[in-house]
Design a protein around this motif. Structure first.
Motif, short mmCIF file in Angstrom:
data_model
loop_
_atom_site.label_atom_id
_atom_site.label_comp_id
_atom_site.label_asym_id
_atom_site.label_seq_id
_atom_site.Cartn_x
_atom_site.Cartn_y
_atom_site.Cartn_z
N VAL A 119 0.90 -1.14 0.09
CA VAL A 119 -0.06 0.07 -0.12
C VAL A 119 0.95 1.17 -0.03
O VAL A 119 1.74 1.33 0.74
CB VAL A 119 -0.98 -0.15 1.28
N GLY A 120 0.54 2.19 -0.63
CA GLY A 120 1.26 3.45 -1.10
C GLY A 120 0.80 4.17 -2.17
O GLY A 120 -0.02 3.66 -3.02
N PRO A 121 1.06 5.62 -2.45
CA PRO A 121 0.86 6.08 -3.61
C PRO A 121 1.39 5.48 -5.05
O PRO A 121 2.55 4.72 -4.92
CB PRO A 121 1.58 7.66 -3.29
N ARG A 122 0.71 5.45 -5.81
CA ARG A 122 0.87 4.87 -6.98
C ARG A 122 2.56 5.30 -7.55
O ARG A 122 2.43 6.32 -7.66
CB ARG A 122 -0.13 4.70 -8.07
N PRO A 123 3.39 4.58 -7.95
CA PRO A 123 4.47 5.00 -8.61
C PRO A 123 4.33 5.87 -10.00
O PRO A 123 3.82 5.18 -10.83
CB PRO A 123 5.44 3.79 -8.65
N ASP A 124 4.84 7.02 -10.08
CA ASP A 124 4.44 7.73 -11.23
C ASP A 124 5.77 7.69 -12.14
O ASP A 124 6.84 7.22 -11.56
CB ASP A 124 4.26 9.16 -10.97
N ALA A 150 -5.68 6.64 -2.68
CA ALA A 150 -6.44 7.03 -4.19
C ALA A 150 -6.98 6.17 -4.87
O ALA A 150 -8.06 6.16 -5.70
CB ALA A 150 -5.09 7.84 -4.82
N GLN A 151 -6.34 4.90 -5.02
CA GLN A 151 -7.09 3.84 -5.88
C GLN A 151 -8.25 3.29 -5.17
O GLN A 151 -9.04 3.17 -6.10
CB GLN A 151 -5.91 2.50 -5.82
N VAL A 152 -8.62 3.28 -3.86
CA VAL A 152 -9.68 2.89 -3.64
C VAL A 152 -10.78 3.96 -3.18
O VAL A 152 -11.90 3.76 -2.84
CB VAL A 152 -9.53 2.18 -1.90
N ASN A 153 -10.42 5.24 -3.60
CA ASN A 153 -11.31 6.43 -3.72
C ASN A 153 -11.46 6.83 -5.21
O ASN A 153 -11.66 8.18 -5.12
CB ASN A 153 -10.56 7.33 -2.77
N ASP A 157 -10.60 7.03 -12.11
CA ASP A 157 -11.93 8.06 -12.24
C ASP A 157 -11.69 9.45 -11.59
O ASP A 157 -12.58 10.33 -11.57
CB ASP A 157 -13.17 7.35 -11.88
N ILE A 158 -10.49 9.79 -11.00
CA ILE A 158 -10.07 10.93 -10.60
C ILE A 158 -9.10 11.65 -11.16
O ILE A 158 -8.28 10.73 -11.57
CB ILE A 158 -9.85 10.86 -8.88
N ASP A 159 -9.09 12.85 -11.09
CA ASP A 159 -7.78 13.48 -11.97
C ASP A 159 -6.61 13.34 -11.02
O ASP A 159 -6.66 13.32 -9.82
CB ASP A 159 -8.17 14.86 -12.50
N TRP A 160 -5.42 14.24 -11.38
CA TRP A 160 -4.19 14.24 -10.86
C TRP A 160 -4.11 14.89 -9.64
O TRP A 160 -3.72 14.57 -8.40
CB TRP A 160 -3.19 14.57 -11.55
N PRO A 161 -4.76 16.30 -9.76
CA PRO A 161 -4.88 17.22 -8.49
C PRO A 161 -5.57 16.36 -7.34
O PRO A 161 -5.12 16.53 -6.20
CB PRO A 161 -5.65 18.39 -8.90
N ALA A 162 -6.48 15.52 -7.58
CA ALA A 162 -7.32 14.93 -6.58
C ALA A 162 -6.53 13.81 -5.98
O ALA A 162 -6.41 13.46 -4.85
CB ALA A 162 -8.63 14.30 -7.08
N ARG A 163 -5.72 12.98 -6.89
CA ARG A 163 -4.86 11.95 -6.38
C ARG A 163 -3.98 12.64 -5.48
O ARG A 163 -3.35 12.07 -4.33
CB ARG A 163 -4.08 11.33 -7.67
#
Length: 228
Positions: A119-124, A150-153, A157-163
């Protein structure tokens, strides 16, 4: 939390090793399916940003055609890492693998090696990380994950600012219990529909603006003291 985090990282590595053993038949079956259905190149390997922005080789099952990033230019895409509706770059079996997240299974090896956590932020990707603001870069304070807040929320379907906002919330509120909660929500949400495609306007704009800013910066003044 200073002592909890290293212990939790080790637990992640041990859990990933156990998962690799238990899921070995499934992993081998998916690999064979890709090989038969779409030819050579079962794995997709790409440089991603890990903790502190350090690059590492992230593994996935290949779900797109070879040279998919280069093909994006032929399709007239402003964001080479984005998606299209009915994307022609996705392979015959790739759509199923992406919808069920089976394409992420090889990242268990990244967890075992200590470059990722469950679990963690997805690697960009590195070109986009290079354009991060200092606030965005907070998502690099921890190891990236196979799944995340961010993945479970909303995931795609969400943009990068929301992520970015969700990733910062996760870092500020992190606990092993939160990770277990995210894993539970990930497992129960595996059978999901195809998410709508969103154009990643933030990274498109930054890819244009930041190079222009660098060009516009004045050159450092020449030191003339030595000439006098």
């Amino acid at each position: 939390m200073d002592l909890v985090r290293p212990i939790w990282n080790l637990i992640n590595q041990l859990a990933a090793a156990v998962a690799l053993i238990l899921l070995a038949p499934l992993i081998l079956g998916v690999a064979l399916w890709i090989r038969v259905a779409d030819g050579k190149g079962v794995l997709f390997v790409q440089d991603r940003a890990g903790r502190g922005g350090r690059p590492f080789r992230m593994l996935k099952f290949r779900s797109m055609v070879h040279d998919s990033v280069a093909m994006s230019a032929q399709l007239g895409m402003a964001d080479p890492f984005g998606l299209l509706h009915d994307d022609p770059r996705i392979t015959r079996c790739g759509r199923f693998l992406r919808r069920t997240s089976l394409d992420e299974l090889p990242q268990l090896l990244n967890v075992v090696s200590g470059r990722m956590n469950l679990v963690g932020p997805r690697p960009d990707v590195l070109p986009q990380v290079a354009n991060y603001s200092p606030l965005d870069a907070r998502r690099l304070e921890v190891r990236p994950g196979i799944t995340g807040w961010a993945q479970v929320n909303g995931r795609d379907d969400i943009d990068w600012p929301a992520r970015f906002v969700l990733d910062r919330w996760y870092i500020d509120h992190w606990s092993p219990l939160l990770d277990l909660r995210i894993i539970g929500r990930t497992v129960t949400g595996l059978r999901r529909g195809e998410p709508p495609v969103h154009v990643d306007t933030l990274n498109i704009e930054r890819a244009v603006e930041i190079p222009q800013q660098r060009v516009a910066e004045p050159a450092p003044a020449e030191d003339l003291s030595r000439a006098t």
